[in-house]
Structure formats: C-alpha cells, structure tokens
Design a protein around this motif. Structure first.
Motif, mmCIF file in Angstrom:
data_model
loop_
_atom_site.group_PDB
_atom_site.id
_atom_site.type_symbol
_atom_site.label_atom_id
_atom_site.label_comp_id
_atom_site.label_asym_id
_atom_site.label_seq_id
_atom_site.Cartn_x
_atom_site.Cartn_y
_atom_site.Cartn_z
ATOM 1 N N ASP A 171 4.690 -38.700 54.454
ATOM 2 C CA ASP A 171 4.190 -37.902 53.338
ATOM 3 C C ASP A 171 2.930 -38.526 52.766
ATOM 4 O O ASP A 171 2.746 -39.750 52.778
ATOM 5 C CB ASP A 171 5.264 -37.791 52.242
ATOM 6 N N ASP A 172 2.076 -37.665 52.209
ATOM 7 C CA ASP A 172 0.790 -38.140 51.704
ATOM 8 C C ASP A 172 0.944 -39.127 50.549
ATOM 9 O O ASP A 172 0.193 -40.091 50.443
ATOM 10 C CB ASP A 172 -0.067 -36.949 51.263
ATOM 11 N N ASP A 173 1.900 -38.870 49.658
ATOM 12 C CA ASP A 173 2.033 -39.696 48.461
ATOM 13 C C ASP A 173 3.247 -40.613 48.513
ATOM 14 O O ASP A 173 3.721 -41.083 47.481
ATOM 15 C CB ASP A 173 2.123 -38.808 47.216
ATOM 16 N N ALA A 174 3.786 -40.866 49.714
ATOM 17 C CA ALA A 174 5.000 -41.676 49.842
ATOM 18 C C ALA A 174 4.664 -43.162 49.786
ATOM 19 O O ALA A 174 3.654 -43.612 50.332
ATOM 20 C CB ALA A 174 5.720 -41.351 51.138
ATOM 21 N N VAL A 175 5.513 -43.910 49.121
ATOM 22 C CA VAL A 175 5.423 -45.373 49.081
ATOM 23 C C VAL A 175 6.769 -45.936 49.509
ATOM 24 O O VAL A 175 7.821 -45.342 49.268
ATOM 25 C CB VAL A 175 5.040 -45.898 47.683
ATOM 26 N N VAL A 176 6.734 -47.059 50.154
ATOM 27 C CA VAL A 176 7.955 -47.708 50.641
ATOM 28 C C VAL A 176 8.632 -48.444 49.498
ATOM 29 O O VAL A 176 7.989 -49.215 48.780
ATOM 30 C CB VAL A 176 7.633 -48.671 51.796
ATOM 31 N N VAL A 177 9.909 -48.215 49.327
ATOM 32 C CA VAL A 177 10.670 -48.906 48.297
ATOM 33 C C VAL A 177 10.926 -50.340 48.759
ATOM 34 O O VAL A 177 11.387 -50.562 49.887
ATOM 35 C CB VAL A 177 12.005 -48.189 48.035
ATOM 36 N N PRO A 178 10.586 -51.335 47.947
ATOM 37 C CA PRO A 178 10.834 -52.729 48.372
ATOM 38 C C PRO A 178 12.309 -52.981 48.573
ATOM 39 O O PRO A 178 13.161 -52.433 47.869
ATOM 40 C CB PRO A 178 10.270 -53.558 47.212
ATOM 41 N N LYS A 179 12.624 -53.799 49.559
ATOM 42 C CA LYS A 179 14.020 -54.136 49.849
ATOM 43 C C LYS A 179 14.553 -55.103 48.796
ATOM 44 O O LYS A 179 13.839 -55.962 48.308
ATOM 45 C CB LYS A 179 14.145 -54.764 51.239
ATOM 46 N N SER A 180 15.813 -54.940 48.464
ATOM 47 C CA SER A 180 16.461 -55.836 47.510
ATOM 48 C C SER A 180 16.673 -57.190 48.167
ATOM 49 O O SER A 180 17.265 -57.290 49.245
ATOM 50 C CB SER A 180 17.805 -55.266 47.057
ATOM 51 N N GLN A 181 16.166 -58.243 47.520
ATOM 52 C CA GLN A 181 16.247 -59.592 48.069
ATOM 53 C C GLN A 181 17.384 -60.412 47.464
ATOM 54 O O GLN A 181 17.868 -61.338 48.098
ATOM 55 C CB GLN A 181 14.911 -60.326 47.840
ATOM 56 N N TRP A 182 17.808 -60.070 46.254
ATOM 57 C CA TRP A 182 18.821 -60.867 45.571
ATOM 58 C C TRP A 182 20.183 -60.179 45.671
ATOM 59 O O TRP A 182 20.827 -59.882 44.664
ATOM 60 C CB TRP A 182 18.438 -61.106 44.119
ATOM 61 N N GLN A 237 19.648 -46.624 59.367
ATOM 62 C CA GLN A 237 19.151 -45.716 58.356
ATOM 63 C C GLN A 237 17.638 -45.851 58.218
ATOM 64 O O GLN A 237 17.083 -46.938 58.406
ATOM 65 C CB GLN A 237 19.823 -45.995 57.003
ATOM 66 N N PRO A 238 16.941 -44.741 57.902
ATOM 67 C CA PRO A 238 15.482 -44.803 57.789
ATOM 68 C C PRO A 238 15.047 -45.622 56.580
ATOM 69 O O PRO A 238 15.823 -45.893 55.657
ATOM 70 C CB PRO A 238 15.087 -43.334 57.633
ATOM 71 N N THR A 239 13.783 -46.013 56.605
ATOM 72 C CA THR A 239 13.215 -46.779 55.495
ATOM 73 C C THR A 239 13.163 -45.921 54.239
ATOM 74 O O THR A 239 12.727 -44.766 54.279
ATOM 75 C CB THR A 239 11.813 -47.265 55.858
#
Length: 704
Positions: A312-323, A339-341
C-alpha cells in the motif's frame, strides 16, 4: 505473534528475475517521523547481511537495564475495540499498542524528588492485558512446573494464553533455537532489532534481554504491578459512555491478587472509526467523556477496513515487540511464523504514537511523580524520623523470644501468604522506591531501599529482604557516584551476597538470584578498572550457581572473559590488563560450546583466545589449543605455526625468531603424535585423561 528476531523466520522466496514488487518501494518503519517521505530498506537487508560488524564489548548494557524496569500499563477495552484491532491484523487492542510503547518517540521529561527536570530519549512503557494480570500472580518460580494458563500449548489451541516471564528454562530453549538456526547459516550473532544499535547483537544479549523481559508478577516488587489502566471503547458502540463505566466496574471486580493495589490511574480512550462514523458526533461524545471522567482522555482516530499490506502507498511496518517473554516468542516461532508482516496506514501509526506519548508524558509520569511526593512526605519521612527509628529498634531488640520465633503482632507481614497488604507502610514504601527507580531517580530509590532492608529483616520477610538488597545495590551503581574499592567491598558486595543467599536458600527463587547477579555484572563491567574484576567474580558466582542450563552456563563463561577484556592496562606495556585471564575463560567457553555442538560459537571464542597463547612454549597449552581447534573444525596448530614462520621469513625475520618457532613446532608436532598414538592404543579413556591434563596445564600456566 511473530518472532522478535527475523533470522529465525523462513526467508521469503523471491520470484525468478529479482526482488518482488511488493517489497520494492513502500516498505518503511513506523518508528520514523510520519512526515518523512524517505523510504528505507535497511531492515530488509540487515536480515541477510552476514558481513555486518559485531557489537563492541561495551554494548549499552546500562541502557538495557534502564529500559527493563519501566511502568506497566494494563489494558481493559470493550469487545468492539478489540474487533477493530483484529480487522487490522492484531490479536487485540493491547497487541496493537504494545510495540509503540516499548520505545516512545521523542523525549520524555521527568522531574525528580528535588524538582530537577531531566529528559530521556529511550523511555518506554509496557502494555499488558488486565485479565492476564488477574490470571498471573506468583504461582510458580523458576524450576517449578509452569501453570497451564501460561503455557504455549493453550495459546496454540486458541486460548488466551498468559505469557509470563521468569522462566530460565524457556529462555534457554529460545536461545538454543536461535543458535541452531545460526549454526545452519554459520553465523555467530543475531541481526539487530529496532531497539538496539546498528550492530548485530550477541546471543548473550538476547539471553539477558529475555531474562529481563516480562518480569513476573510478584508481591515483593511492584515493577509488574499496573501503574495505569487504559479503558477504551469505539464509535461502533451504541452507548460509549455507559460502556466506559461498565469497563471501569468490571475491571474493579476482576480477581486481582490481594497484594496488588487497585489505586492506579485510569486513562480513557475513545477510538473513532474514520471510514464508518461521523467525526462531529465522535467529537461531541469525546467532550462528554472529559466531563464525566476528567482530563485523562484521548480521541484516537483510526481507519477501518482490512489489514494493510506493505504494497500500500501509505503503509508502514509495525515494529516488532522486543520486550516479550521467552514463552511468547517461542509460541510465535512455532505457530505464527508464517503470518504476514504487520502493517498500518501512516495516519494510524501516527495516531497510536501520539496517544502513547501523550498518555505517558501528560498523565502517567505526573501521576507517578505525585505518588512519589505523597508517599515520601507521608510515609517515608515518618520512617526516617526519630519515632520511626525508635519503633524499628524496639521491634528488633525489645520483642519477646516467642514473638521472634513467630510473626510479631505489630508486624504487617502476612507469613501465610508471604506478602504485605497494599495499604501497609512497608508496601507503600516499596512501591515508592520502585516508582522512583522507574522514573530514574536513583538516589531517592536507593535511600528508600536502604530503609526497607532493616524493616524486612526484622519481619523475616525474606523475599522482600532479598529484593530490597538487590535493588539497593543496583540503584547505588546507577547513581553514577564514584565506586571506590572500599564502597564495592563494604557496601555493594554484602548486598549482592545477602540477596543471593536469601533468594536461593530461603526462597528457592533461582530466577531472581540469577537476574540480580547478571544485572550487577553488566553495571559493574562497564565501569572498568577494579569494578570489571569484581564483575567477573560475580559472573563466576552466577555460573557456579547452576541456575541455568548448558547454554546459559556457556554464555556466562564467555561473559567472564568479556569482563576481563574490558580491563585496560597502564602504560605502553598495558600493565594490569587481564589478557591472559580473558583468553583462558574464552578457551573454557570454547570447550563448553563444543560439548553442546555449537561449533560456530566455539570458533568465535577461539578467535579471541588464540592470539594470547600463540607464542606460548607450554606443551599442555598447545595440546589443549590443538584439541579445541580440531574439534571445532580449525586448521591444526602445526599449519598455523608453519604459516607464521613463512610470513616472518618473508618479512626478513631474524634467525633467533626462526629457531624459536622451529622449537615450538617440533614440540607441538611431538605432542600431537603422542596424543594420536595414545588415542589409538588405549582408546577414548586415555584420550580424555590427556585432555584433562592439558587443561590443568593451562590453568597452571595462567597462575604463573
């Protein structure tokens, strides 16, 4: 939930002819400012970059410790709000908020007890489900059986699993799984995550991070007790005001543990559906919310529809939970790896970042500051006064023998449940100290922990006593004051020793004892000098505690060498450096990695250890080195010496150097032939005896 480290994920198959179109232009991280139009593929290429530099030995362990003890915020929302989050590809609303709370964008300003404001750009909070808090409690300790409501099996079968940290066995299993994947790729480190420097991180840092992630709920410390609770509903609800009231009441009726106080901040969020509902109506409802519930409210505008994809044009990747806990990451590896990103529209990511930042800066931090000021003035000041000291001394010296053998009638400690009531002065002071620690007011935290040590010792509240000793030592190191050898020997060392003794002997709390020592080791190590030597001593204590499995034992053995490595010498000769000790522990770690078939890690340790012993003339040292190199897949030692002689000969080395090298070569060749002959004649038992003899010879060489 996907794994926090992408190297374990199955690498996507690209179509013949190049990179797929879906990941070509629009993939960018939502942690960048929303107004930026610059796209980035760094996160994609970092996963497969095998030549990236290793992390320095002085990684930001202090920052890792500071980010471990942060406020915990519970989440209790309506079903319609969770349904909106599930449509976007998340498990629930809490799962959508959590990645943005671990590293809050921008600077957070905090005022300490002296009224001095400081800013922090690495602050974060932890989002947990309020129902999970009610279902957790302190039901088990490391080494005990894990309750079924926290198991990965239940979560895999569709249940709402409570993923709680505090299990050393699960951390061992997780690190071993990562190492197996790394051995397949011949790697010795993990790709960096969004909350780490640009370098790859070592497996030890993964081990330490998982030890400090998802701290288990316990009565003796309040780091996992909710500081605030998010109560949310959406514009899809027909009566949002009544829904918020019902959520408040239902949250108060949850069977929370008796030692957990319900006097936490309530923060109300109204989620507006941009694609279905009218913003004017939602604004009017939000104004009514502020009239009914106060100023701790926020209007979050989200777009509805299906989950966003990276194309998608305005899609951003959600950062993965590290803690996250090791149990949750193991579940993500075993069940959710395909599962997809997760992605969000740019406006949704900006809205979630805004609500998390505003809630933390405007509501949660001021709430904690007010609690600290109130408890410090009303509770701690009385304890510091003459009357408080007299009461404490009278309880200790003037109690009868019968009251010493049992809990004193004047004590608030419940020996049956091993906890204090939340309204007791001891519980409030412990929460005061923990709140001060979480807002990074180390001096106030240390002073309160010092007061609590005596009270908990008088009440024989041993786990409370061990926790106060642990945090008093850690907060003292974090104050930044000069730690002389006298302070370390007379103050910090007794605290750590008593804490470990109480955790292990009186409470059988192996996880907390291991956590105490590992945190102290990292904070002392980065100070260098004599503190680094003491860090190595405490690391050896943690290694010999047998609170971990073979993987953790080898990791801590390798870390002992890292503690000695950081010690710098004086002058051109580097007098006082611990190069040989560091090399010895690296070689011991290499041997332990061989026992668990981790050849890449063994070769990595040998890379650091061999230069210190390459010129040694001790036969046992050469025998031990050659054995390790052969087992780890290295070139035999004789070939290395021949290569070195050729290089020196080509550079015009003197005859004396050549004679020395030939003598060492003859000795090494003779030893190698003897070892081989003994192995063929006598068998494996004699070979094992020779190896033990070589190791003892190495130790004698180090002692010399």
């Amino acid at each position: 939930m996907s794994s926090a480290f992408p190297s374990l994920r199955t690498r996507p198959t690209l179509p013949a002819g190049g990179v797929s179109k879906a990941t070509s232009v629009y993939l960018r991280s939502s942690t960048t400012p929303v107004h930026s139009s610059v796209t980035s593929l760094n996160s994609l290429f970092n996963q497969t970059n095998l030549n990236s530099p290793r992390p320095p030995e002085d990684e930001d362990c202090k920052g890792l410790v500071r980010r471990s003890f942060v406020p915990c915020i519970a989440v209790h929302v309506a079903d319609d709000t969770n349904e909106l989050a599930r449509e976007k590809g998340f498990a629930d609303f809490k799962d959508m908020l959590r990645p943005y709370g671990e590293s809050i964008q921008g600077r957070i300003t905090i005022r300490d007890s002296q009224g001095i404001s400081t800013t922090h750009d690495d602050y974060g909070v932890r989002f947990v489900s309020l129902t999970d808090v009610a279902g957790s409690g302190e039901k088990w300790e490391s080494g005990a059986s894990r309750p079924m409501n926290g198991s990965s099996e239940k979560a895999a079968n569709g249940g709402s699993g409570v993923f709680q940290g505090g299990s050393v066995e699960e951390v061992e299993e997780l690190v071993n799984l990562h190492m197996e994947r790394a051995e397949e790729l011949n790697e010795t480190s993990l790709p960096s995550d969004g909350d780490a420097p640009a370098f790859n991180q070592s497996f030890y840092m993964l081990y330490l991070r998982r030890i400090l992630s998802a701290l288990p709920l316990s009565p003796h410390e309040t780091f996992s007790h909710p500081v605030a609770c998010v109560i949310a509903t959406s514009s899809r609800n027909a009566n949002p005001i009544d829904s918020l009231r019902n959520l408040y009441n239902s949250g108060s009726r949850l069977p929370l543990p008796d030692y957990l106080s319900t006097d936490y901040l309530r923060y109300y969020v109204f989620v507006h559906d941009e694609d279905r509902d009218d913003i004017k109506k939602s604004t009017q409802l939000f104004d009514q919310m502020k009239k009914h519930f106060g100023l701790h409210c926020h209007l979050l505008r989200l777009r509805s529809g299906g989950a966003s994809v990276i194309s998608d044009d305005d899609a951003v990747v959600v950062p993965k939970s590290q803690w996250i806990s090791a149990a949750e990451e193991l579940h993500g590896i075993h069940y959710d790896d395909q599962q997809p990103t997760a992605c969000l529209p740019d406006s949704d990511a900006a809205g979630i970042q805004t609500v998390v930042r505003e809630m933390t800066q405007v509501s949660v931090i001021p709430f904690m500051e007010r609690c600290i000021a109130t408890w410090n003035d009303q509770v701690a000041s009385r304890r510091r006064g003459i009357s408080g000291r007299f009461i404490s001394m009278s309880k200790r010296y003037f109690s009868t023998s019968s009251s010493r053998n049992s809990t004193s009638s004047s004590s608030n400690y419940d020996a049956l449940h091993q906890s204090y009531p939340p309204s007791s002065p001891e519980a409030q002071m412990r929460k005061l100290a923990d709140y001060a620690f979480m807002v990074r007011d180390w001096r106030l935290a240390h002073s309160i922990y010092e007061l609590l040590r005596t009270d908990f010792n008088n009440d024989k509240a041993w786990k409370y006593h061990a926790g106060a000793q642990e945090m008093a030592a850690i907060s003292l190191i974090l104050t930044g004051t000069g730690l002389t050898s006298k302070v370390r020997a007379d103050t910090i060392a007794p605290m750590l020793d008593l804490s470990c003794y109480s955790y292990l002997s009186r409470c059988s709390a192996t996880y907390h004892a291991l956590r105490c020592l590992l945190v102290a080791v990292e904070l002392l190590r980065i100070r260098g000098g004599g503190a680094a030597d003491e860090a190595a001593t405490w690391a050896i204590r943690a290694r010999d505690m047998n609170a971990q499995g073979t993987i953790g034992h080898a990791l801590i053995t390798e870390r002992v060498g890292a503690c000695y490595t950081i010690r710098e010498g004086i002058g051109s000769g580097a007098w006082g450096a611990r190069k040989r000790k560091a090399a010895m522990w690296k070689m011991l770690a290499a041997g332990e990695w061989l026992e668990v078939a981790k050849l890449a890690q063994s070769r990595r340790c040998l890379d650091a250890a061999l230069p210190a012993y390459r010129g040694s003339r001790f036969l046992h040292v050469h025998g031990f080195m050659e054995h390790l190199k052969q087992q780890a897949g290295y070139t035999p030692l004789l070939m290395d010496l021949q290569d070195g002689r050729r290089r020196k000969g080509g550079e015009g080395g003197g005859e004396e150097d050549s004679d020395d090298e030939e003598g060492v070569e003859i000795q090494s060749e003779t030893l190698h032939a003897g070892l081989k002959r003994k192995s063929l004649i006598v068998g494996r038992e004699v070979e094992r005896e020779v190896e033990n003899e070589a190791e003892s010879g190495l130790n004698r060489f180090i002692d010399c």
